[in-house]
Design a protein around this motif. Structure first.
Motif, mmCIF file in Angstrom:
data_model
loop_
_atom_site.group_PDB
_atom_site.id
_atom_site.type_symbol
_atom_site.label_atom_id
_atom_site.label_comp_id
_atom_site.label_asym_id
_atom_site.label_seq_id
_atom_site.Cartn_x
_atom_site.Cartn_y
_atom_site.Cartn_z
ATOM 1 N N ARG A 173 0.822 -1.216 0.000
ATOM 2 C CA ARG A 173 0.000 0.000 0.000
ATOM 3 C C ARG A 173 0.852 1.260 0.000
ATOM 4 N NH1 ARG A 173 -4.079 0.208 4.719
ATOM 5 N NH2 ARG A 173 -2.183 -0.371 5.847
ATOM 6 N N GLY A 174 2.091 1.147 0.481
ATOM 7 C CA GLY A 174 2.931 2.335 0.623
ATOM 8 C C GLY A 174 3.523 2.841 -0.678
ATOM 9 N N LEU A 175 3.448 2.047 -1.746
ATOM 10 C CA LEU A 175 4.032 2.471 -3.023
ATOM 11 C C LEU A 175 2.934 2.935 -3.982
ATOM 12 C CD1 LEU A 175 6.809 -0.187 -3.740
ATOM 13 C CD2 LEU A 175 7.116 2.223 -3.172
ATOM 14 N N ALA A 176 3.033 4.170 -4.412
ATOM 15 C CA ALA A 176 2.017 4.715 -5.321
ATOM 16 C C ALA A 176 1.990 3.976 -6.648
ATOM 17 C CB ALA A 176 2.288 6.203 -5.558
ATOM 18 N N SER A 177 3.160 3.484 -7.091
ATOM 19 C CA SER A 177 3.216 2.784 -8.373
ATOM 20 C C SER A 177 2.362 1.517 -8.359
ATOM 21 C CB SER A 177 4.664 2.424 -8.715
ATOM 22 O OG SER A 177 5.235 1.601 -7.700
ATOM 23 N N ASN A 178 2.254 0.878 -7.207
ATOM 24 C CA ASN A 178 1.410 -0.315 -7.106
ATOM 25 C C ASN A 178 -0.056 0.038 -7.339
ATOM 26 O OD1 ASN A 178 3.675 -1.803 -6.483
ATOM 27 N ND2 ASN A 178 3.328 -1.765 -4.277
ATOM 28 N N HIS A 179 -0.486 1.145 -6.763
ATOM 29 C CA HIS A 179 -1.868 1.596 -6.949
ATOM 30 C C HIS A 179 -2.121 1.963 -8.414
ATOM 31 C CE1 HIS A 179 -2.747 1.923 -2.577
ATOM 32 N NE2 HIS A 179 -1.445 2.179 -2.504
ATOM 33 N N VAL A 180 -1.132 2.597 -9.037
ATOM 34 C CA VAL A 180 -1.285 3.024 -10.429
ATOM 35 C C VAL A 180 -1.436 1.814 -11.348
ATOM 36 C CG1 VAL A 180 -0.122 4.132 -12.374
ATOM 37 C CG2 VAL A 180 -0.078 5.211 -10.109
ATOM 38 N N LEU A 181 -0.552 0.826 -11.194
ATOM 39 C CA LEU A 181 -0.601 -0.342 -12.075
ATOM 40 C C LEU A 181 -1.864 -1.177 -11.847
ATOM 41 C CD1 LEU A 181 3.125 -1.556 -12.058
ATOM 42 C CD2 LEU A 181 1.850 -0.542 -13.953
ATOM 43 N N ALA A 182 -2.241 -1.353 -10.578
ATOM 44 C CA ALA A 182 -3.461 -2.107 -10.284
ATOM 45 C C ALA A 182 -4.688 -1.371 -10.813
ATOM 46 C CB ALA A 182 -3.587 -2.338 -8.777
ATOM 47 N N GLY A 183 -4.740 -0.061 -10.602
ATOM 48 C CA GLY A 183 -5.868 0.727 -11.101
ATOM 49 C C GLY A 183 -5.909 0.771 -12.611
ATOM 50 N N PHE A 184 -4.739 0.855 -13.236
ATOM 51 C CA PHE A 184 -4.666 0.874 -14.692
ATOM 52 C C PHE A 184 -5.200 -0.433 -15.284
ATOM 53 C CE2 PHE A 184 -2.011 0.167 -18.593
ATOM 54 C CZ PHE A 184 -2.614 1.137 -19.376
#
Length: 273
Positions: free
Chosen positions: A35-46
Protein backbone atom coordinates in the motif's frame (compact mmCIF):
# COMPACT_ATOMS: atom_id res chain seq x y z
CA UNK A 1 49.24 -9.11 57.25
CA UNK A 2 46.09 -9.12 55.13
CA UNK A 3 45.61 -10.59 51.68
CA UNK A 4 43.42 -8.83 49.15
CA UNK A 5 41.66 -10.99 46.55
CA UNK A 6 40.49 -9.33 43.37
CA UNK A 7 37.02 -10.38 42.30
CA UNK A 8 36.56 -10.77 38.57
CA UNK A 9 33.06 -9.69 37.53
CA UNK A 10 31.05 -12.38 35.84
CA UNK A 11 29.45 -11.17 32.58
CA UNK A 12 25.71 -11.29 32.56
CA UNK A 13 24.33 -13.15 29.56
CA UNK A 14 20.80 -12.31 28.64
CA UNK A 15 18.89 -14.73 26.54
CA UNK A 16 16.17 -13.54 24.27
CA UNK A 17 13.68 -15.95 22.84
CA UNK A 18 13.31 -15.82 19.08
CA UNK A 19 9.69 -15.83 18.12
CA UNK A 20 8.67 -17.08 14.72
CA UNK A 21 6.70 -14.59 12.72
CA UNK A 22 3.35 -16.04 11.72
CA UNK A 23 2.30 -16.19 8.10
CA UNK A 24 -0.59 -13.86 8.91
CA UNK A 25 1.82 -11.34 10.37
CA UNK A 26 4.06 -11.62 7.33
CA UNK A 27 1.11 -11.04 5.01
CA UNK A 28 0.11 -8.00 7.07
CA UNK A 29 3.62 -6.58 6.83
CA UNK A 30 3.80 -7.16 3.09
CA UNK A 31 0.38 -5.58 2.65
CA UNK A 32 1.59 -2.43 4.40
CA UNK A 33 4.57 -2.28 2.05
CA UNK A 34 2.36 -2.83 -0.98
CA UNK A 35 0.00 0.00 0.00
CA UNK A 36 2.93 2.33 0.62
CA UNK A 37 4.03 2.47 -3.02
CA UNK A 38 2.02 4.71 -5.32
CA UNK A 39 3.22 2.78 -8.37
CA UNK A 40 1.41 -0.31 -7.11
CA UNK A 41 -1.87 1.60 -6.95
CA UNK A 42 -1.29 3.02 -10.43
CA UNK A 43 -0.60 -0.34 -12.08
CA UNK A 44 -3.46 -2.11 -10.28
CA UNK A 45 -5.87 0.73 -11.10
CA UNK A 46 -4.67 0.87 -14.69
CA UNK A 47 -5.35 -2.85 -15.11
CA UNK A 48 -8.84 -2.47 -13.69
CA UNK A 49 -9.57 0.42 -16.05
CA UNK A 50 -8.30 -1.54 -19.06
CA UNK A 51 -10.52 -4.50 -18.24
CA UNK A 52 -13.54 -2.28 -17.63
CA UNK A 53 -12.90 -0.46 -20.88
CA UNK A 54 -12.73 -3.75 -22.74
CA UNK A 55 -15.97 -4.92 -21.17
CA UNK A 56 -17.71 -1.79 -22.45
CA UNK A 57 -15.87 -1.34 -25.76
CA UNK A 58 -16.36 -4.84 -27.12
CA UNK A 59 -20.20 -4.74 -27.00
CA UNK A 60 -20.16 -1.28 -28.57
CA UNK A 61 -17.79 -2.52 -31.25
CA UNK A 62 -20.26 -5.28 -32.03
CA UNK A 63 -23.15 -2.83 -32.28
CA UNK A 64 -21.28 -0.54 -34.69
CA UNK A 65 -19.38 -3.24 -36.62
CA UNK A 66 -19.16 -3.06 -40.40
CA UNK A 67 -22.08 -5.19 -41.56
CA UNK A 68 -20.59 -5.45 -45.03
CA UNK A 69 -17.49 -7.29 -43.80
CA UNK A 70 -17.63 -11.11 -43.82
CA UNK A 71 -15.54 -11.13 -40.62
CA UNK A 72 -18.31 -9.25 -38.82
CA UNK A 73 -20.94 -11.86 -39.64
CA UNK A 74 -21.19 -13.59 -36.27
CA UNK A 75 -23.60 -13.66 -33.37
CA UNK A 76 -23.02 -11.77 -30.14
CA UNK A 77 -21.36 -13.94 -27.51
CA UNK A 78 -20.82 -13.30 -23.78
CA UNK A 79 -17.10 -14.07 -23.83
CA UNK A 80 -16.50 -10.79 -25.70
CA UNK A 81 -16.73 -9.06 -22.32
CA UNK A 82 -13.54 -10.80 -21.10
CA UNK A 83 -11.96 -11.16 -24.52
CA UNK A 84 -8.72 -9.31 -23.73
CA UNK A 85 -8.25 -10.41 -20.11
CA UNK A 86 -5.56 -12.89 -21.12
CA UNK A 87 -3.22 -10.21 -22.44
CA UNK A 88 -4.11 -7.41 -20.03
CA UNK A 89 -3.00 -9.77 -17.27
CA UNK A 90 0.61 -9.13 -18.31
CA UNK A 91 0.35 -5.77 -16.51
CA UNK A 92 -0.37 -7.57 -13.23
CA UNK A 93 2.49 -9.98 -13.90
CA UNK A 94 4.80 -6.97 -14.22
CA UNK A 95 3.38 -5.52 -11.00
CA UNK A 96 4.16 -8.83 -9.28
CA UNK A 97 7.72 -8.70 -10.62
CA UNK A 98 8.21 -5.21 -9.21
CA UNK A 99 6.98 -6.28 -5.77
CA UNK A 100 10.07 -8.43 -5.26
CA UNK A 101 12.69 -6.89 -7.55
CA UNK A 102 12.27 -3.38 -6.12
CA UNK A 103 13.29 -4.79 -2.74
CA UNK A 104 16.46 -6.24 -4.23
CA UNK A 105 17.23 -2.94 -5.93
CA UNK A 106 16.78 -0.91 -2.76
CA UNK A 107 18.41 -3.48 -0.48
CA UNK A 108 15.25 -3.72 1.62
CA UNK A 109 15.14 -7.46 0.98
CA UNK A 110 17.89 -7.95 3.59
CA UNK A 111 15.75 -6.30 6.27
CA UNK A 112 12.72 -8.30 5.17
CA UNK A 113 14.54 -11.62 5.41
CA UNK A 114 16.03 -10.70 8.80
CA UNK A 115 12.57 -9.89 10.10
CA UNK A 116 11.12 -13.11 8.71
CA UNK A 117 13.78 -15.84 8.89
CA UNK A 118 11.56 -18.31 7.05
CA UNK A 119 12.14 -17.03 3.55
CA UNK A 120 9.40 -19.12 2.01
CA UNK A 121 6.86 -17.28 4.17
CA UNK A 122 7.93 -13.99 2.61
CA UNK A 123 7.41 -15.36 -0.88
CA UNK A 124 4.06 -16.91 0.04
CA UNK A 125 2.92 -13.63 1.59
CA UNK A 126 3.84 -11.60 -1.48
CA UNK A 127 2.17 -14.14 -3.76
CA UNK A 128 -0.97 -14.18 -1.61
CA UNK A 129 -1.28 -10.39 -1.78
CA UNK A 130 -0.78 -9.98 -5.51
CA UNK A 131 -2.91 -13.04 -6.30
CA UNK A 132 -5.71 -11.74 -4.09
CA UNK A 133 -5.59 -8.29 -5.65
CA UNK A 134 -5.52 -9.80 -9.14
CA UNK A 135 -8.49 -12.02 -8.36
CA UNK A 136 -10.56 -9.08 -7.15
CA UNK A 137 -9.64 -6.98 -10.20
CA UNK A 138 -10.62 -9.78 -12.57
CA UNK A 139 -13.85 -10.74 -10.83
CA UNK A 140 -15.06 -7.16 -10.27
CA UNK A 141 -14.25 -5.94 -13.79
CA UNK A 142 -15.90 -8.93 -15.46
CA UNK A 143 -18.98 -8.71 -13.22
CA UNK A 144 -19.42 -5.05 -14.13
CA UNK A 145 -18.88 -5.87 -17.79
CA UNK A 146 -21.57 -8.55 -17.78
CA UNK A 147 -23.92 -6.16 -16.00
CA UNK A 148 -23.66 -3.44 -18.66
CA UNK A 149 -23.05 -5.48 -21.86
CA UNK A 150 -26.70 -6.57 -22.39
CA UNK A 151 -27.89 -2.95 -22.27
CA UNK A 152 -25.24 -1.88 -24.76
CA UNK A 153 -26.08 -4.70 -27.16
CA UNK A 154 -29.78 -3.91 -26.83
CA UNK A 155 -29.11 -0.49 -28.41
CA UNK A 156 -28.49 -2.29 -31.70
CA UNK A 157 -31.14 -4.91 -31.10
CA UNK A 158 -28.67 -7.65 -30.23
CA UNK A 159 -28.35 -10.02 -27.29
CA UNK A 160 -26.62 -13.20 -26.19
CA UNK A 161 -27.62 -16.20 -24.12
CA UNK A 162 -25.64 -16.65 -20.92
CA UNK A 163 -26.34 -19.57 -18.63
CA UNK A 164 -25.59 -19.25 -14.90
CA UNK A 165 -22.77 -21.85 -14.92
CA UNK A 166 -21.05 -19.98 -17.75
CA UNK A 167 -21.48 -16.65 -15.95
CA UNK A 168 -19.87 -18.09 -12.82
CA UNK A 169 -17.03 -19.56 -14.88
CA UNK A 170 -16.34 -16.30 -16.68
CA UNK A 171 -16.53 -14.03 -13.61
CA UNK A 172 -14.60 -16.23 -11.20
CA UNK A 173 -12.40 -17.48 -14.02
CA UNK A 174 -11.27 -13.94 -14.79
CA UNK A 175 -10.03 -13.57 -11.23
CA UNK A 176 -8.50 -17.05 -11.13
CA UNK A 177 -6.69 -16.49 -14.41
CA UNK A 178 -5.19 -13.16 -13.32
CA UNK A 179 -4.19 -14.61 -9.95
CA UNK A 180 -2.23 -17.41 -11.64
CA UNK A 181 -0.55 -15.00 -14.06
CA UNK A 182 0.52 -12.77 -11.16
CA UNK A 183 2.09 -15.76 -9.37
CA UNK A 184 4.18 -16.39 -12.48
CA UNK A 185 5.33 -12.77 -12.23
CA UNK A 186 6.33 -13.01 -8.57
CA UNK A 187 8.19 -16.25 -9.30
CA UNK A 188 10.15 -14.86 -12.24
CA UNK A 189 10.99 -11.73 -10.27
CA UNK A 190 12.37 -13.84 -7.43
CA UNK A 191 14.40 -16.02 -9.78
CA UNK A 192 15.94 -13.16 -11.80
CA UNK A 193 15.96 -10.42 -9.11
CA UNK A 194 17.04 -7.59 -11.43
CA UNK A 195 14.18 -5.17 -12.14
CA UNK A 196 14.72 -4.55 -15.85
CA UNK A 197 15.79 -8.09 -16.68
CA UNK A 198 12.86 -9.64 -14.79
CA UNK A 199 10.26 -7.35 -16.38
CA UNK A 200 11.61 -8.02 -19.86
CA UNK A 201 11.88 -11.76 -19.22
CA UNK A 202 8.27 -11.88 -18.02
CA UNK A 203 6.95 -10.07 -21.09
CA UNK A 204 9.07 -12.18 -23.44
CA UNK A 205 8.09 -15.44 -21.73
CA UNK A 206 4.37 -14.70 -21.74
CA UNK A 207 4.06 -12.88 -25.06
CA UNK A 208 6.90 -13.76 -27.43
CA UNK A 209 8.19 -17.24 -26.57
CA UNK A 210 4.85 -18.95 -27.38
CA UNK A 211 5.16 -17.78 -31.00
CA UNK A 212 8.62 -19.31 -31.50
CA UNK A 213 7.53 -22.96 -31.94
CA UNK A 214 5.28 -21.93 -34.81
CA UNK A 215 8.31 -20.53 -36.61
CA UNK A 216 10.45 -23.66 -36.45
CA UNK A 217 8.15 -26.66 -36.19
CA UNK A 218 5.18 -28.04 -38.05
CA UNK A 219 3.79 -28.89 -34.63
CA UNK A 220 4.26 -25.32 -33.43
CA UNK A 221 0.56 -24.57 -33.12
CA UNK A 222 0.05 -27.61 -30.92
CA UNK A 223 3.02 -26.69 -28.74
CA UNK A 224 1.87 -23.08 -28.35
CA UNK A 225 -1.45 -24.24 -26.89
CA UNK A 226 0.37 -25.33 -23.73
CA UNK A 227 1.95 -22.00 -22.86
CA UNK A 228 0.48 -20.02 -19.91
CA UNK A 229 -1.61 -17.35 -21.65
CA UNK A 230 -2.78 -19.59 -24.47
CA UNK A 231 -3.85 -22.42 -22.16
CA UNK A 232 -5.23 -20.26 -19.35
CA UNK A 233 -7.29 -18.10 -21.70
CA UNK A 234 -9.40 -21.14 -22.58
CA UNK A 235 -11.11 -20.60 -19.23
CA UNK A 236 -12.52 -17.37 -20.68
CA UNK A 237 -13.15 -18.59 -24.22
CA UNK A 238 -16.38 -19.88 -25.79
CA UNK A 239 -17.04 -23.57 -25.22
CA UNK A 240 -15.56 -25.79 -27.92
CA UNK A 241 -12.81 -23.32 -28.85
CA UNK A 242 -10.15 -25.91 -28.08
CA UNK A 243 -10.35 -29.66 -27.38
CA UNK A 244 -8.40 -29.06 -24.18
CA UNK A 245 -11.41 -27.37 -22.61
CA UNK A 246 -11.56 -24.44 -20.16
CA UNK A 247 -10.63 -26.21 -16.93
CA UNK A 248 -7.87 -28.35 -18.41
CA UNK A 249 -6.44 -25.20 -19.96
CA UNK A 250 -6.50 -23.49 -16.59
CA UNK A 251 -4.85 -26.54 -15.01
CA UNK A 252 -1.97 -26.13 -17.48
CA UNK A 253 -1.62 -22.45 -16.52
CA UNK A 254 -1.74 -23.35 -12.83
CA UNK A 255 0.95 -25.97 -13.34
CA UNK A 256 3.24 -23.35 -14.89
CA UNK A 257 2.59 -21.03 -11.95
CA UNK A 258 3.21 -23.69 -9.28
CA UNK A 259 6.37 -25.07 -10.90
CA UNK A 260 7.90 -21.61 -11.28
CA UNK A 261 6.87 -20.71 -7.73
CA UNK A 262 8.57 -23.81 -6.30
CA UNK A 263 11.75 -23.03 -8.25
CA UNK A 264 11.63 -19.45 -6.95
CA UNK A 265 11.18 -20.64 -3.35
CA UNK A 266 14.16 -22.99 -3.62
CA UNK A 267 16.39 -20.30 -5.10
CA UNK A 268 15.29 -17.75 -2.48
CA UNK A 269 16.30 -20.15 0.30
CA UNK A 270 19.68 -21.07 -1.21
CA UNK A 271 20.96 -17.71 -2.39
CA UNK A 272 22.23 -14.77 -0.37
CA UNK A 273 19.99 -11.74 -0.12
Amino acid sequence: MSTTTDTVPVPVVRRFSVRNVSLGGTIGSEWIKFRGLASNHVLAGFTLLLLLANGVAMPWAYVFRDRGSPQADYNAYPEMVVDKTGYVGIVLAVLAVLMITNEYRSGQISTTLLSVPRRTSVLVAKAAIIAGISFVIGAVSSAIGFAVAPAILAVGGYSYVLQTPDLVRLVLGSGMYLAAISIIGIALGTIIRNVVAAVLATIVFLQIVPAIPQMFSEYGTEITRFFPIQAGSLLLAPAGTDPMGPWTGYAVLLTWALVLFVVAAIMLKRRDA
